[in-house]
Design a protein around this motif. Structure first.
Motif, short mmCIF file in Angstrom:
data_model
loop_
_atom_site.label_atom_id
_atom_site.label_comp_id
_atom_site.label_asym_id
_atom_site.label_seq_id
_atom_site.Cartn_x
_atom_site.Cartn_y
_atom_site.Cartn_z
N THR A 1 35.99 -15.48 -24.00
CA THR A 1 34.56 -15.46 -24.31
C THR A 1 33.76 -15.23 -23.03
N LYS A 2 32.83 -14.29 -23.09
CA LYS A 2 32.04 -13.98 -21.90
C LYS A 2 30.54 -14.07 -22.13
N MET A 3 30.11 -13.89 -23.38
CA MET A 3 28.68 -13.85 -23.66
C MET A 3 28.39 -14.38 -25.05
N ILE A 4 27.18 -14.91 -25.24
CA ILE A 4 26.68 -15.25 -26.56
C ILE A 4 25.35 -14.53 -26.75
N VAL A 5 25.13 -14.00 -27.95
CA VAL A 5 23.88 -13.30 -28.27
C VAL A 5 23.02 -14.22 -29.14
N VAL A 6 21.79 -14.41 -28.71
CA VAL A 6 20.85 -15.29 -29.39
C VAL A 6 19.64 -14.47 -29.80
N ASN A 7 19.17 -14.68 -31.03
CA ASN A 7 17.99 -13.97 -31.52
C ASN A 7 17.09 -14.96 -32.25
N SER A 8 16.03 -15.35 -31.59
CA SER A 8 15.08 -16.30 -32.17
C SER A 8 13.68 -15.93 -31.72
N PRO A 9 12.75 -15.70 -32.71
CA PRO A 9 12.93 -15.66 -34.16
C PRO A 9 13.95 -14.59 -34.57
N SER A 10 14.58 -14.86 -35.71
CA SER A 10 15.71 -14.05 -36.14
C SER A 10 15.32 -12.86 -37.00
N ASN A 11 15.93 -11.75 -36.70
CA ASN A 11 16.02 -10.63 -37.63
C ASN A 11 17.49 -10.60 -38.06
N PRO A 12 17.80 -10.95 -39.32
CA PRO A 12 16.97 -10.77 -40.52
C PRO A 12 16.34 -12.02 -41.13
N SER A 13 16.71 -13.21 -40.69
CA SER A 13 16.37 -14.40 -41.49
C SER A 13 14.95 -14.90 -41.31
N GLY A 14 14.33 -14.60 -40.16
CA GLY A 14 13.02 -15.16 -39.87
C GLY A 14 13.08 -16.58 -39.35
N ALA A 15 14.28 -17.13 -39.21
CA ALA A 15 14.44 -18.50 -38.72
C ALA A 15 14.17 -18.58 -37.22
N VAL A 16 13.68 -19.74 -36.79
CA VAL A 16 13.41 -20.00 -35.38
C VAL A 16 14.30 -21.15 -34.94
N PHE A 17 15.11 -20.94 -33.90
CA PHE A 17 15.97 -22.01 -33.42
C PHE A 17 15.13 -23.14 -32.83
N ASP B 1 24.03 -25.68 -23.25
CA ASP B 1 25.16 -26.51 -22.81
C ASP B 1 26.47 -25.74 -22.91
N LEU B 2 26.63 -24.97 -23.99
CA LEU B 2 27.83 -24.17 -24.18
C LEU B 2 28.01 -23.18 -23.03
N CYS B 3 26.92 -22.48 -22.69
CA CYS B 3 26.99 -21.47 -21.62
C CYS B 3 27.29 -22.12 -20.27
N GLN B 4 26.67 -23.23 -20.01
CA GLN B 4 26.86 -23.89 -18.72
C GLN B 4 28.25 -24.51 -18.61
N ASP B 5 28.74 -25.09 -19.70
CA ASP B 5 30.06 -25.73 -19.66
C ASP B 5 31.19 -24.72 -19.55
N HIS B 6 31.00 -23.52 -20.12
CA HIS B 6 32.09 -22.54 -20.16
C HIS B 6 31.80 -21.30 -19.31
N ASP B 7 30.74 -21.37 -18.50
CA ASP B 7 30.37 -20.28 -17.60
C ASP B 7 30.21 -18.96 -18.35
N LEU B 8 29.37 -18.99 -19.38
CA LEU B 8 29.10 -17.81 -20.20
C LEU B 8 27.76 -17.18 -19.84
N TYR B 9 27.68 -15.87 -20.04
CA TYR B 9 26.39 -15.19 -20.02
C TYR B 9 25.74 -15.32 -21.40
N ALA B 10 24.43 -15.19 -21.43
CA ALA B 10 23.70 -15.18 -22.70
C ALA B 10 22.78 -13.98 -22.74
N VAL C 1 34.72 -20.77 -28.79
CA VAL C 1 34.87 -20.35 -27.40
C VAL C 1 36.33 -20.42 -26.97
N ASN C 2 36.77 -19.39 -26.25
CA ASN C 2 38.11 -19.40 -25.66
C ASN C 2 38.05 -18.72 -24.29
N ALA C 3 39.20 -18.51 -23.70
CA ALA C 3 39.26 -17.97 -22.34
C ALA C 3 38.68 -16.56 -22.24
#
Length: 379
Positions: free
Chosen positions: A163-179, A189-198, A159-161
């Motif tokens: 950074t505006k958004m993070i993209v989350v994919n769960s369950p994941s394509n391609p891995s099938g993993a679930v966060f 916590d990352l989004c709230q601490d750095h005022d990011l969209y998700a 994260v830096n100045a």
């Protein structure tokens, strides 16, 4: 002639579609290719959903509808989100789109300005990066743990100045993993601490095996900064219907609506009535498909293990993500040309050395595909 768009020229074509097209060309030449490259359920859309669409056609639901979606579907989605996903949602916080991919694109356009950075967790679905590029943003990639496919504090370093958004994919394509809860809380916590969209892509939420789905917007105040992406293609076998939706704060939905109004206008009117039936009708069809996918998952993972392949945790979606020894594109090509099995190289998902197999095919075809892969080799 004057040159074409530099922006579009910089975008790489979809590797999943490219592999599928090669497989289809071989099939047209009379070669028996088993395609495990496309993320599409092999089931028909359940009958009560088809009937609702037919009824809508017969009563003349063939005209323009409100751009954001028919009121009945907006209400059904808001009820579903509030009840199942555990965060408050009103109908005016919903937009129905021409597939979940359209919702992702509209969300990027609504949020990003030129130069804004978007954190992308890899391996990642092939279309996230092009959607960011088309919206003028810049991708910053961060790999998940290659053993657990979860996150750790190293994410904070990305994260830096800008950074505006993070993209989350769960369950994941391609891995099938679930966060898990720890990973999801880290993102929150990352989004709230750095005022990011998700942007939280939850299109595979109904296809989870032995774990719980966590909606990012249900954590803390994340609903105020999250665009939740979902749709009907995977859970209800409605890929060709092209129906997705997004839930977000009203001010974001208003901006997404502008993009929709000036591009596709709206999702197809009579198709939206089928989506109402999907959400409001009997959900047993979803569980039947999930149970069958799980049966196939257990078989495929067992066979890959017998062949000596290491795989990502296949806790959701309908993918086996396979670690291979060597160049993933070369091995995927070998499987296609020698074994006549189409699979997608991990390089398409920013994961070189891996190959994605979709087990959204009949058990008979999966058994044949596993035998062909065994003979073709690559481990």
């Amino acid at each position: 002639m004057k040159p074409l768009s530099k922006k579009v020229a910089a975008i790489v074509p979809s590797a999943t579609i490219e592999i599928s097209n090669r497989a289809k060309k071989m099939q047209r030449e009379g070669i028996d290719v088993i395609s495990l490259s496309i993320g599409e359920p092999d089931f028909d859309t359940p009958k009560h959903i088809r009937d609702a669409c037919i009824d809508a056609l017969n009563r003349g639901e063939t005209h323009y509808a409100p751009s954001n979606g028919i009121p009945e579907l907006l209400s059904a989605i808001s009820e579903k989100i509030t009840g199942e996903n555990k965060f408050a949602c009103k109908p005016d916080q919903v937009i129905v789109t021409c597939g979940a991919k359209d919702a992702i694109y509209e969300g990027m356009e609504a949020i990003l300005n030129p130069g804004d950075e978007v954190l992308l967790l890899t391996p990642a679905w092939v279309s996230y990066e092009p959607c960011v590029q088309m919206a003028g943003g810049k991708i910053v990639k961060h790999a998940v743990n290659q053993k657990t496919f979860q996150l750790d504090d190293s994410l904070l370093e990305r994260v830096n100045a800008n950074t505006k958004m993070i993209v989350v994919n769960s369950p994941s394509n391609p891995s099938g993993a679930v966060f898990d809860k720890k990973s999801m809380n880290l993102i929150a916590d990352l989004c709230q601490d750095h005022d990011l969209y998700a942007m939280s892509d939850e299109i595979y939420e109904k296809l989870i095996y032995g774990k719980d789905h966590i909606s990012l917007a249900s954590i803390g105040d994340m609903a105020h900064r999250t665009i939740t992406i979902n749709g009907f293609s995977k859970a209800y076998a409605m890929t060709g219907w092209r129906l997705g939706y997004a839930i977000a704060p009203k001010e974001i939905i208003n901006e997404m609506s502008k993009v929709q109004q000036h591009s596709v206008s709206q999702a197809t009117t009579f198709a939206m009535w089928g989506a109402v039936a999907a959400l409001k009708g009997d959900q047993h069809c979803v569980e039947e498909m999930r149970t069958e996918f799980n049966r196939r998952r257990i078989y495929v993972m067992k066979e890959l293990s017998r062949m000596g392949y290491e795989t990502a945790p296949a806790d959701g979606a309908f993918y086996a993500f396979v670690k291979v020894a060597g160049d993933d594109m070369a091995i995927a090509t070998r499987w296609l040309e020698k074994g006549h099995v189409a699979a997608t190289p991990g390089s398409a998902f920013d994961a070189p050395g891996w190959i994605r197999l979709s087990y959204a095919a009949s058990m008979d075809r999966l058994k044949e595909a596993m035998e062909r892969i065994r003979k073709a080799g690559g481990n």
